[in-house]
Write a protein that holds these residues in place. Sequence first.
Motif, PDB file in Angstrom:
ATOM      1  N   ALA A  26       0.905  -0.957   0.134  1.00 40.20           N
ATOM      2  CA  ALA A  26      -0.099   0.048  -0.032  1.00 40.20           C
ATOM      3  C   ALA A  26       0.741   1.273  -0.011  1.00 40.20           C
ATOM      4  O   ALA A  26       0.672   2.365  -0.667  1.00 40.20           O
ATOM      5  CB  ALA A  26      -1.003   0.089   1.312  1.00 40.20           C
ATOM      6  N   ALA A  27       2.014   1.021   0.951  1.00 38.13           N
ATOM      7  CA  ALA A  27       2.723   2.576   0.724  1.00 38.13           C
ATOM      8  C   ALA A  27       3.567   2.791  -0.596  1.00 38.13           C
ATOM      9  O   ALA A  27       3.530   3.950  -0.938  1.00 38.13           O
ATOM     10  CB  ALA A  27       3.881   2.264   1.920  1.00 38.13           C
ATOM     11  N   PHE A  28       4.234   1.505  -1.002  1.00 34.63           N
ATOM     12  CA  PHE A  28       4.576   1.644  -2.397  1.00 34.63           C
ATOM     13  C   PHE A  28       3.668   2.290  -3.477  1.00 34.63           C
ATOM     14  O   PHE A  28       4.101   2.993  -4.318  1.00 34.63           O
ATOM     15  CB  PHE A  28       5.019   0.603  -3.118  1.00 34.63           C
ATOM     16  N   PHE A  29       2.338   1.757  -3.673  1.00 34.80           N
ATOM     17  CA  PHE A  29       1.413   2.058  -4.402  1.00 34.80           C
ATOM     18  C   PHE A  29       0.982   3.437  -4.387  1.00 34.80           C
ATOM     19  O   PHE A  29       1.025   4.268  -5.371  1.00 34.80           O
ATOM     20  CB  PHE A  29       0.066   1.062  -4.215  1.00 34.80           C
ATOM     21  N   ILE A  30       0.882   4.163  -3.247  1.00 34.07           N
ATOM     22  CA  ILE A  30       0.628   5.726  -2.807  1.00 34.07           C
ATOM     23  C   ILE A  30       1.866   6.385  -3.326  1.00 34.07           C
ATOM     24  O   ILE A  30       1.536   7.349  -4.090  1.00 34.07           O
ATOM     25  CB  ILE A  30       0.346   5.868  -1.574  1.00 34.07           C
ATOM     26  N   VAL A  31       3.175   6.158  -3.040  1.00 34.69           N
ATOM     27  CA  VAL A  31       4.360   6.794  -3.618  1.00 34.69           C
ATOM     28  C   VAL A  31       4.232   6.669  -5.110  1.00 34.69           C
ATOM     29  O   VAL A  31       4.577   7.818  -5.702  1.00 34.69           O
ATOM     30  CB  VAL A  31       5.546   6.117  -2.938  1.00 34.69           C
ATOM     31  N   ILE A  32       4.100   5.572  -5.819  1.00 34.96           N
ATOM     32  CA  ILE A  32       4.000   5.424  -7.147  1.00 34.96           C
ATOM     33  C   ILE A  32       3.151   6.206  -7.867  1.00 34.96           C
ATOM     34  O   ILE A  32       3.541   6.872  -8.924  1.00 34.96           O
ATOM     35  CB  ILE A  32       3.937   3.992  -7.544  1.00 34.96           C
ATOM     36  N   PHE A  33       1.939   6.222  -7.154  1.00 34.61           N
ATOM     37  CA  PHE A  33       0.842   7.039  -7.710  1.00 34.61           C
ATOM     38  C   PHE A  33       1.156   8.626  -7.764  1.00 34.61           C
ATOM     39  O   PHE A  33       1.043   9.140  -8.696  1.00 34.61           O
ATOM     40  CB  PHE A  33      -0.461   6.907  -6.861  1.00 34.61           C
ATOM     41  N   THR A  74      -5.369   4.104 -10.690  1.00 37.51           N
ATOM     42  CA  THR A  74      -6.123   2.828 -10.055  1.00 37.51           C
ATOM     43  C   THR A  74      -5.352   2.368  -8.750  1.00 37.51           C
ATOM     44  O   THR A  74      -5.894   1.534  -7.770  1.00 37.51           O
ATOM     45  CB  THR A  74      -6.130   1.359 -11.044  1.00 37.51           C
ATOM     46  N   LEU A  75      -4.019   2.728  -8.601  1.00 39.06           N
ATOM     47  CA  LEU A  75      -3.269   2.302  -7.438  1.00 39.06           C
ATOM     48  C   LEU A  75      -3.813   2.530  -6.185  1.00 39.06           C
ATOM     49  O   LEU A  75      -3.860   1.729  -5.220  1.00 39.06           O
ATOM     50  CB  LEU A  75      -1.774   2.802  -7.655  1.00 39.06           C
ATOM     51  N   PRO A  76      -4.301   3.810  -5.794  1.00 44.15           N
ATOM     52  CA  PRO A  76      -4.752   4.166  -4.433  1.00 44.15           C
ATOM     53  C   PRO A  76      -6.118   3.157  -4.071  1.00 44.15           C
ATOM     54  O   PRO A  76      -6.025   3.014  -2.876  1.00 44.15           O
ATOM     55  CB  PRO A  76      -5.351   5.509  -4.681  1.00 44.15           C
ATOM     56  N   LYS A  94     -15.065  -3.767 -11.305  1.00 47.53           N
ATOM     57  CA  LYS A  94     -14.805  -4.129 -12.784  1.00 47.53           C
ATOM     58  C   LYS A  94     -14.260  -3.013 -13.573  1.00 47.53           C
ATOM     59  O   LYS A  94     -13.254  -3.165 -14.424  1.00 47.53           O
ATOM     60  CB  LYS A  94     -16.321  -4.391 -13.229  1.00 47.53           C
ATOM     61  N   PHE A  95     -14.534  -1.684 -13.028  1.00 49.25           N
ATOM     62  CA  PHE A  95     -14.144  -0.599 -13.860  1.00 49.25           C
ATOM     63  C   PHE A  95     -12.603  -0.418 -13.804  1.00 49.25           C
ATOM     64  O   PHE A  95     -11.917  -0.182 -14.792  1.00 49.25           O
ATOM     65  CB  PHE A  95     -14.753   0.348 -13.550  1.00 49.25           C
ATOM     66  N   LEU A  96     -12.297  -0.531 -12.548  1.00 50.00           N
ATOM     67  CA  LEU A  96     -10.898  -0.391 -12.063  1.00 50.00           C
ATOM     68  C   LEU A  96     -10.066  -1.548 -12.774  1.00 50.00           C
ATOM     69  O   LEU A  96      -8.654  -1.405 -13.246  1.00 50.00           O
ATOM     70  CB  LEU A  96     -10.640   0.024 -10.643  1.00 50.00           C
ATOM     71  N   THR A  97     -10.413  -2.739 -12.729  1.00 45.36           N
ATOM     72  CA  THR A  97      -9.810  -3.586 -13.209  1.00 45.36           C
ATOM     73  C   THR A  97      -9.668  -3.528 -14.764  1.00 45.36           C
ATOM     74  O   THR A  97      -8.585  -3.790 -15.280  1.00 45.36           O
ATOM     75  CB  THR A  97     -10.306  -5.166 -12.824  1.00 45.36           C
ATOM     76  N   SER A  98     -10.684  -2.999 -15.425  1.00 41.05           N
ATOM     77  CA  SER A  98     -10.604  -2.885 -16.719  1.00 41.05           C
ATOM     78  C   SER A  98      -9.655  -1.811 -17.127  1.00 41.05           C
ATOM     79  O   SER A  98      -8.579  -1.637 -17.918  1.00 41.05           O
ATOM     80  CB  SER A  98     -11.846  -2.484 -17.242  1.00 41.05           C
TER      81      SER A  98
END
Length: 323
Positions: A26-33, A74-76, A94-98
């Motif tokens: 989660a921490a890496f996803f937010i930083v990358i975002f 989509t990462l957050p 479904k939308f975010l996976t797409s």
Amino acid sequence: MANNSTDDSGEVEYLCDLMDFSTVNAAFFIVIFIISVTGNSLLLVVLVCHGNLKNATNLFVLNLACSDLLFAVTLPFWAVDHLHHWVFGDLACKFLTSAYYVGLYSSTILLTAITVDRFITVVLNKWPSKPVRERCAVGVCAAAWIISVTASLSDAIKVKESAIDDDELTCESDNTDVNLSYYLQVSLLFFLPLAIIIFCYSAILKTVVQVSNKKRLRTVVAVLCIVAAFFICWGPHHVLLFVETLYKPESCDAKESWNIAYNICRILAYSHCCLNPLLYMLSQNLRGHLLNFLHHDNIRSRNIDKAAPIAQNATDMLELKCI
């Protein structure tokens, strides 16, 4: 480290206490975002304001930045899913996976298109005219988005919000055949483009070295770095998922090693969407446009700062008059 139990078939089943990567992911996803949205947004502004969007390469870079942004937004949501559980509903699942797969697939197709464009320009040298090349670039970009959206629909259909237990939900696939279809798509939209890119760049580098054109070599190397970064980041992740269909770890040590490798490869893969703006700065033209853009912003900020006391004095005078 592990407790053993025996199932109905008499085989030993290992119940392992694996390392929890939820907080780290989660921490890496937010930083990358944050890095990706900042860098790619700045790149889009520079291209729109200063770049020639009729140029085929600039058009490809613009669409790549859009792909990275679509993937990054989509990462957050996946970060929240890791920290808590899925709270956004079935439609968002479904939308975010797409959106996730559209960003991934479109990046692969566009990078392949850039490589083929370089191959035709450098090796074959057969583009009939600049307008034709520009029209082809527009058509390829449109096709990349259409193919990506179409391919992502099957992924979106297969996922749904489902219950882990009484009070927790997750967004995952409910299709038992998901592995077959997923790896078929990955083969067509990752490993096939990789083979095309390796072939094209082998011929490109051979041609450029033979003609000893330093300027053209610098351009080719810059594009090569952008393409290589994508496959270096995403390659281990896809290879690991492909191997997973053939190999299932059984012991707790093997499961722990696999768990660590999977999470590291996923973070590496996701980090790609924030690398492109840095790699694009290898281009002298883009770097110059960025410096000009920042320079104009600094001048504008200084003018605003100079005007601020005047505006404040005018406000004070108005207030005094009102009193």
